[in-house]
Each structure stands twice: as C-alpha cells, then as structure tokens.
Design a protein around this motif. Structure first.
Motif, PDB file in Angstrom:
ATOM      1  N   LEU A  70      21.905  40.373  43.746  1.00 18.83           N
ATOM      2  CA  LEU A  70      22.690  39.047  43.400  1.00 18.83           C
ATOM      3  C   LEU A  70      22.209  38.471  41.911  1.00 18.83           C
ATOM      4  O   LEU A  70      23.339  37.243  41.654  1.00 18.83           O
ATOM      5  CB  LEU A  70      22.027  37.721  44.170  1.00 18.83           C
ATOM      6  N   ALA A  71      21.312  38.847  41.265  1.00 17.04           N
ATOM      7  CA  ALA A  71      20.930  38.064  39.326  1.00 17.04           C
ATOM      8  C   ALA A  71      21.637  38.921  38.791  1.00 17.04           C
ATOM      9  O   ALA A  71      21.966  38.600  37.559  1.00 17.04           O
ATOM     10  CB  ALA A  71      19.836  37.164  39.443  1.00 17.04           C
ATOM     11  N   ASP A  72      22.682  39.935  38.703  1.00 16.87           N
ATOM     12  CA  ASP A  72      23.444  41.077  38.026  1.00 16.87           C
ATOM     13  C   ASP A  72      24.466  39.991  37.463  1.00 16.87           C
ATOM     14  O   ASP A  72      25.392  39.920  38.142  1.00 16.87           O
ATOM     15  CB  ASP A  72      23.172  42.012  38.845  1.00 16.87           C
ATOM     16  N   PRO A  73      24.861  40.353  36.005  1.00 16.12           N
ATOM     17  CA  PRO A  73      25.650  40.113  35.722  1.00 16.12           C
ATOM     18  C   PRO A  73      26.833  40.486  35.625  1.00 16.12           C
ATOM     19  O   PRO A  73      27.945  40.107  35.820  1.00 16.12           O
ATOM     20  CB  PRO A  73      25.211  39.570  33.982  1.00 16.12           C
ATOM     21  N   ARG A  74      26.910  41.452  35.936  1.00 16.40           N
ATOM     22  CA  ARG A  74      27.843  42.585  36.483  1.00 16.40           C
ATOM     23  C   ARG A  74      28.626  42.060  37.406  1.00 16.40           C
ATOM     24  O   ARG A  74      29.978  42.556  37.903  1.00 16.40           O
ATOM     25  CB  ARG A  74      27.585  44.032  36.405  1.00 16.40           C
ATOM     26  N   LEU A  75      28.159  41.195  38.330  1.00 19.16           N
ATOM     27  CA  LEU A  75      28.854  40.895  39.445  1.00 19.16           C
ATOM     28  C   LEU A  75      29.849  39.331  38.816  1.00 19.16           C
ATOM     29  O   LEU A  75      30.684  38.923  39.263  1.00 19.16           O
ATOM     30  CB  LEU A  75      28.131  40.024  40.269  1.00 19.16           C
ATOM     31  N   LEU A  76      29.916  39.072  37.824  1.00 17.20           N
ATOM     32  CA  LEU A  76      30.525  38.282  37.881  1.00 17.20           C
ATOM     33  C   LEU A  76      32.000  38.265  36.888  1.00 17.20           C
ATOM     34  O   LEU A  76      32.319  37.084  36.489  1.00 17.20           O
ATOM     35  CB  LEU A  76      29.205  36.931  36.254  1.00 17.20           C
ATOM     36  N   GLY A  77      32.295  39.716  36.765  1.00 18.57           N
ATOM     37  CA  GLY A  77      34.072  39.795  36.352  1.00 18.57           C
ATOM     38  C   GLY A  77      34.362  39.470  37.474  1.00 18.57           C
ATOM     39  O   GLY A  77      34.395  39.411  37.924  1.00 18.57           O
ATOM     40  N   GLU A  78      36.178  39.499  36.808  1.00 21.16           N
ATOM     41  CA  GLU A  78      37.103  39.604  37.658  1.00 21.16           C
ATOM     42  C   GLU A  78      37.567  40.662  38.953  1.00 21.16           C
ATOM     43  O   GLU A  78      37.995  40.379  39.621  1.00 21.16           O
ATOM     44  CB  GLU A  78      38.194  39.023  36.912  1.00 21.16           C
ATOM     45  N   ALA A  79      37.554  42.243  38.346  1.00 19.72           N
ATOM     46  CA  ALA A  79      37.963  42.940  39.464  1.00 19.72           C
ATOM     47  C   ALA A  79      36.706  43.069  40.831  1.00 19.72           C
ATOM     48  O   ALA A  79      36.737  42.568  41.692  1.00 19.72           O
ATOM     49  CB  ALA A  79      37.324  44.309  38.106  1.00 19.72           C
ATOM     50  N   VAL A  80      35.366  42.420  39.716  1.00 19.57           N
ATOM     51  CA  VAL A  80      34.446  42.582  41.594  1.00 19.57           C
ATOM     52  C   VAL A  80      34.477  40.806  42.289  1.00 19.57           C
ATOM     53  O   VAL A  80      35.121  41.324  43.536  1.00 19.57           O
ATOM     54  CB  VAL A  80      32.901  42.563  41.113  1.00 19.57           C
ATOM     55  N   ALA A  81      35.547  39.534  41.480  1.00 22.04           N
ATOM     56  CA  ALA A  81      35.758  39.405  42.320  1.00 22.04           C
ATOM     57  C   ALA A  81      36.839  39.182  43.194  1.00 22.04           C
ATOM     58  O   ALA A  81      37.146  38.938  44.172  1.00 22.04           O
ATOM     59  CB  ALA A  81      36.317  37.815  41.593  1.00 22.04           C
ATOM     60  N   ASN A  82      37.878  40.359  42.609  1.00 21.40           N
ATOM     61  CA  ASN A  82      38.402  40.837  43.183  1.00 21.40           C
ATOM     62  C   ASN A  82      38.712  40.916  44.932  1.00 21.40           C
ATOM     63  O   ASN A  82      39.145  41.301  45.898  1.00 21.40           O
ATOM     64  CB  ASN A  82      39.916  40.902  42.754  1.00 21.40           C
ATOM     65  N   ALA A  83      37.617  42.127  44.467  1.00 19.96           N
ATOM     66  CA  ALA A  83      37.247  43.255  45.374  1.00 19.96           C
ATOM     67  C   ALA A  83      36.693  42.118  46.139  1.00 19.96           C
ATOM     68  O   ALA A  83      36.544  43.158  47.835  1.00 19.96           O
ATOM     69  CB  ALA A  83      37.152  44.472  44.408  1.00 19.96           C
ATOM     70  N   SER A  84      35.555  41.424  45.835  1.00 17.57           N
ATOM     71  CA  SER A  84      34.920  41.305  47.133  1.00 17.57           C
ATOM     72  C   SER A  84      36.200  40.488  47.846  1.00 17.57           C
ATOM     73  O   SER A  84      35.445  40.353  48.739  1.00 17.57           O
ATOM     74  CB  SER A  84      34.054  39.859  45.700  1.00 17.57           C
TER      75      SER A  84
END
Ligand code: CDP
Length: 220
Positions: A70-84
């Motif tokens: 949950l603390a991984d900075p790779r979660l912060l990008g827009e591609a991940v946001a859209n997929a989420s």
C-alpha cells in the motif's frame, strides 16, 4: 463501545486524502487511504499483464494485496488510478477488500483509539455506523488542476487536458457503477473545497470532530 471512526468520501483529488491525513495527526487516529487497496489491486493486475476490467483477474489480484504494497510509490501514477476504478467496479473485488477495511476501523493499529478512513463508500458501505461522516467535493476543474500540479511536482509529464479527461471518465465510472457507487451518505456533512484552502477545510472538519467527541457517551 466501538472505536471512534471518521468516514471521508469524495471524488478524485477533492482534498479528502489531505484532510484525512491531517485529521488523523491532529486527533491521534490511525489513517487508512482505502483507494490504495484498489490501486494495489490494479497494479497487480497490470503487472501480470491482465485486464483490469476482467472480473477473474481483478478478484485474484485483490486476494494478493499485502499491506506492505500500500505504501509503494508505483501506485500513484495515473495509469494505475484509471485501472483502479475498473477493478473497483467488480463486486467480488470490493467484497475481498472489505474485511481489511472493517478490521482497521474496529481495531485501529498502533493502539489508536479510533481511525480515519477515506475513499468512495466508507460512510455508505464500509462503516455505515461511523461517528462522523464527511463528503468532500470540489468542481471537476479544480480537482483536475490539483491532480495536474501533484503529478508535475512528482516529476510526471502530465498534460492538464488529459488529466481533466481522465477525471471525467473516472468520475462517471465511480458514480455510475452498481457496486457501492460514489454517493454522499444521507447523514454525511458535505464540504465543497473548490474555494477553500487545506487549512480552512481542516478547521471546519476539526470542529465537527471536537463536537462529536464531546457528545460521545461513556467518555472519561
Ligand atoms: O487519489 P484519488 O482520489 O485519485 O483516488 P483513490 O482514492 O486512490 O481511488 C482510486 C480508485 O479506487 C477510485 O477511482 C475508485 O474507483 C476506487 N475506490 C473505491 O471504489 N472505493 C474506495 N473506498 C476507494 C477507492
């Protein structure tokens, strides 16, 4: 008596995350950004080259989410946001992530006497009995501008028009889905942050919490 729970819901970049973090600090509460659970699920699907909208792939990924991720900075990008927001529309994904959130609220880590959870469905589905419910919102343009600045600050090559378009699509998906759509709980206090700075939002919400703490039965 249950723990003191503050539920904060609202659309992307409305200021709910900042508010949740600052309230937790001020009142000594544990904080869970529940969006990270959906982002982590999406990240695992993308990493396995799966389709975020595929219920089987998304549900399997939700089952593999570990707190450390949950603390991984790779979660912060827009591609991940859209997929989420695609994985978040899958009811089995929401069901798989529910126990972790409820556990956090009822038994906050670190011996805290309560918790702040922020997301889309905290006041409506995860913690319907929360002590204080807030719905934090702002105009879409203000939210896109904030997200654009955040992304730029992190060094990402963001384009305002793209961020605004992504936000429109994500708002529509989050509000239009059948499983726990983004909606204010009937007993939530709405805070429109379009024209407020983070300090003003913090003071307004703090007053509500101080009042809720004062009327809590069984204190002292
Ligand atoms: O940070 P931002 O507001 O952009 O998004 P987030 O809170 O990290 O959430 C990412 C996505 O997860 C949202 O667009 C929702 O689709 C989903 N989500 C959800 O469905 N329920 C929650 N309680 C939290 C997030």
């Amino acid at each position: 008596m249950g723990s003191f729970v503050v539920a904060i819901d609202g659309p992307a970049a409305s200021g709910k995350g900042t508010l949740a973090r600052r309230l937790a600090e001020r009142f000594g509460l544990a904080h869970l950004d529940t969006g990270r659970l959906y982002r982590a699920t999406a990240f695992l699907v993308l990493q396995a080259r799966g389709e975020p909208g595929d219920p089987a792939a998304a549900t399997a990924a939700a089952g593999r989410v570990e707190p450390a991720l949950l603390a991984d900075p790779r979660l912060l990008g827009e591609a991940v946001a859209n997929a989420s927001s695609l994985v978040a529309a899958v009811p089995a994904v929401r069901a798989a992530l529910l126990a972790f959130q409820r556990d956090f609220a009822t038994r906050p880590p670190g011996g805290a006497c309560g918790a702040v959870l922020d997301g889309r469905d905290i006041g409506t589905a995860v913690c319907p009995d929360a002590t204080v419910k807030l719905f934090v919102t702002a105009s879409r343009e203000a939210r896109a501008e904030r997200r654009f600045r955040e992304l730029r600050q992190r060094g990402a090559a963001a384009i305002y028009g793209d961020v605004l378009q992504d936000m429109k699509e994500r708002d529509a998906r989050d509000s239009g889905r059948r499983a726990a759509p983004l909606v204010a709980a009937p007993d939530a206090v709405t805070i429109d942050t379009t024209a407020l700075d983070p300090d003003q939002v913090l003071e307004f919400a703090s007053d509500l919490i101080v009042r809720a703490l004062a009327v809590r039965p069984g204190q002292g």
